[in-house]
Design an enzyme around this catalytic site. Structure first.
Site, PDB file in Angstrom:
ATOM      1  CG  ASP A  47    -106.271  53.656 -17.119  1.00 50.81           C
ATOM      2  OD1 ASP A  47    -106.800  54.312 -16.354  1.00 50.81           O
ATOM      3  OD2 ASP A  47    -106.583  52.848 -17.698  1.00 50.81           O
ATOM      4  CG  ASP A  74     -91.330  54.824  -7.880  1.00 51.46           C
ATOM      5  OD1 ASP A  74     -91.541  53.848  -6.972  1.00 51.46           O
ATOM      6  OD2 ASP A  74     -90.683  55.829  -7.702  1.00 51.46           O
ATOM      7  CG  ASP A 192     -83.445  58.467  -3.977  1.00 50.94           C
ATOM      8  OD1 ASP A 192     -84.048  59.521  -4.633  1.00 50.94           O
ATOM      9  OD2 ASP A 192     -84.083  58.276  -2.715  1.00 50.94           O
ATOM     10  CB  SER A 363     -89.484  61.654   3.027  1.00 57.37           C
ATOM     11  OG  SER A 363     -88.950  61.156   1.808  1.00 57.37           O
ATOM     12  N   GLY A 364     -89.617  58.440   2.795  1.00 65.54           N
ATOM     13  CA  GLY A 364     -88.287  57.228   2.529  1.00 65.54           C
ATOM     14  C   GLY A 364     -87.069  57.667   1.958  1.00 65.54           C
ATOM     15  CG  HIS A 365     -87.152  59.320  -1.483  1.00 71.15           C
ATOM     16  ND1 HIS A 365     -86.762  58.601  -2.485  1.00 71.15           N
ATOM     17  CD2 HIS A 365     -88.585  59.157  -1.514  1.00 71.15           C
ATOM     18  CE1 HIS A 365     -87.728  57.970  -3.180  1.00 71.15           C
ATOM     19  NE2 HIS A 365     -88.852  58.342  -2.537  1.00 71.15           N
TER      20      HIS A 365
END
Length: 552
Positions: A47, A74, A192, A363-365
């Protein structure tokens, strides 16, 4: 001072997901983020995937706290598993704290965990460390980067971020504070790397709101919208459009309901009075006055959208002409499940609008120019790219070189590798226990590598069970062996093969009676070996063979 700062990445390095970083100096240790990952196609029955946190358990007396950058799975999903073994305070911004409270309550751990709520600008003292929270933009409210003050210098840990000059709510990233840190001297930057392959700047979240407005305007259909439950900015824009065009809103899906409840209580999402309705009530309204917000943007089989698409939802049924807006891109690995849901919605007559045909997700990146900006603002002496697959880390390292950081001051670490920093140097120095833990079912079962190997074997080649009944008096064969197959061949279409297998088992039993007597273990091994060799020679397949020998 001879001691050095140790940075150990136990997840999120060379991969997307299960982010977990350890900062250690002397007898003090802090943990940044505690995330999960999702299984790949070969992890049958698994899972979720979490980091191997054995090193944390080994050093639990040194851990002063866990600091979370934001509330995405995450970055917080492994927290319940870690908190079963470690009792330390958890520090989080308001929305992140609300989301982890739900998660810990589901695992019956909430009463055992001390959650400390902090806001951007706050400084948390954790042993020798001081951790400052810095506001950044991302695809979830209350996201922060961290400025970690250590005895050898300041380390900036960005977490997930982007530069959004027109955010849906709140302010843009705190450029002034990052610049001030850079002027005062930043020892190292961990940043990031997710979107480092994309040139230019990321698109503002507010652009999605403009597209929503176009889709709501003059629409006479019922509108169903799905997005990530945690993307409260996106949900707010749906609510704003519904209010603007005189529609009422209902919500379905446990994760969406939980996220909306927490974000509304905290004021992250503002809902006009009377706009929100129960599902049972909204079904009585005309189509052009309704909006349903649902979870399931990744096509998860148990999600609300999946159940709606496949007519398994108790209260919502797709009608011909419904407009379904999927405001999310498929996470790598989920493309097949998302496509299956989209196809089924089309089959039922819905108008489906998704990212491949319309700009419905941003996107959040950070993209390349934003990553360059972070490097320019913080001016780090050392650079460690994180949160990306290996190619992302390499490209980000190259980008840092272009920004003037010396190649010897850039380091790409591996999961479990110890990175040691002083004020003058950075180097790799050994490893700690690390890897992945595969979680099955209720979350109480750690899938062993042997179990996973067997599942893969069964999925690829199937199984054969051989049942042999022997006389307890003289060990002779009482009847023909029974051979049962699953996932290997359909018996009726392979009668010749099955007869050959029975004959071979009987020959093996005769030979074994002469050579090994009544040793049943040796007989089972002989049957397994003879059948395996025969089947591979004739079918090029190696099914799992389970011989059973019984005395009667």
């Amino acid at each position: 001072m001879d001691e050095k700062l140790k940075i150990i990445l136990l997840g999120g390095q060379g991969e997307i997901g299960k982010n977990l970083a350890v900062y250690e100096f002397g007898e003090d240790m802090i943990v940044v983020d505690c995330g999960l990952g999702f299984p790949d196609d070969e992890m049958y029955g698994v899972d979720i995937v979490i980091p191997n946190f054995e090193y944390l358990v080994m050093n639990k007396d040194k851990i002063r706290g866990i600091v979370l950058t934001h509330g995405h799975e995450d970055h917080i999903g492994a927290l319940p598993y870690v908190m079963r073994e470690i009792n330390v305070p958890v520090y989080a911004t308001p929305l992140t704290a609300g989301l982890i409270e739900i998660k810990l309550a589901e695992h019956k751990l909430l009463e055992n965990v001390k959650i400390e709520v902090r806001k951007p600008g706050d400084i948390i003292k954790l042993g020798l460390f001081k951790v400052e929270l810095i506001h950044v933009n991302h695809s979830i409210h209350d996201t922060v980067a961290l400025a970690i003050r250590t005895p050898v210098g300041i380390v900036v840990h960005t977490g997930d971020f982007k530069v959004d000059t027109t955010p849906v709510s709140g302010e843009m990233i705190d450029i002034a504070r990052l610049s001030e840190l850079g002027k005062n001297g930043v020892l190292a930057l961990l940043a990031d790397s997710t979107n480092v392959e994309k040139p230019g700047y990321s698109t503002s979240e507010s652009k999605v709101g403009e597209r929503f407005d176009e889709l709501f305007q003059n629409c006479s259909k019922r509108i169903i919208v799905t997005t990530f439950a945690s993307n409260v900015h996106r949900v707010q824009q749906v609510i704003d459009c519904a209010a603007k065009y005189g529609r009422r809103v209902a919500v379905t899906g446990r994760s969406m309901e939980n996220a909306l409840r927490v974000s509304t209580e905290l004021g992250c999402v503002k809902i006009p009075d009377g706009l929100l309705m129960e599902l049972g009530q909204i079904n009585n309204l005309p189509a052009d006055r309704t909006v349903i917000i649902t979870s399931g943007s990744q096509g998860e089989p148990m999600s609300a959208l999946y159940r709606i698409a496949f007519s398994d939802h108790k209260q919502i049924e797709i009608k011909s002409g419904d407009r379904v807006i999927i405001s999310a891109s498929a996470v790598p690995g989920n493309e097949v499940t998302v496509s299956r849901v989209i196809d089924e919605l089309f089959r039922r007559g819905a108008e489906v609008i998704y990212d491949k045909v319309s700009e419905l997700h941003v996107s959040g990146h950070a993209y390349q120019e934003e990553l360059k900006m972070m490097l320019a603002l913080t001016k780090p002496k050392f650079f460690i790219p994180v949160h990306g697959e290996h190619r992302h880390l390499c490209i980000h390292a190259r980008l840092a070189g272009q920004m003037g950081i010396k190649s010897g001051n850039i380091i790409i670490g591996e999961i479990g590798q110890v990175l040691e920093l002083s004020g003058k140097s950075i180097a790799k120095n050994g490893t700690v226990p690390s890897g992945r833990v595969l979680v099955d079912g209720s979350g109480d079962f750690d899938v062993d590598s042997v179990v996973l190997r067997d599942r893969k074997h069964l999925a690829q080649d199937g199984m054969i069970v051989v049942i042999v009944n022997l006389s307890s008096e003289d060990g002779s064969l009482i009847s023909e062996p029974d051979i049962i197959t699953r996932g290997f061949v359909y018996v009726k279409e392979s009668e010749d093969l099955m007869k050959d297998l029975k004959d071979m088992v009987m020959d093996t039993i005769e030979r074994a009676a002469r050579e090994i007597g009544g040793n049943h273990n040796a007989l089972r091994r002989a049957i397994r070996s003879d059948l395996s060799n025969y089947l591979y020679k004739n079918t090029k397949r190696k099914p799992m063979i389970l011989p059973t020998v019984t005395e009667i």
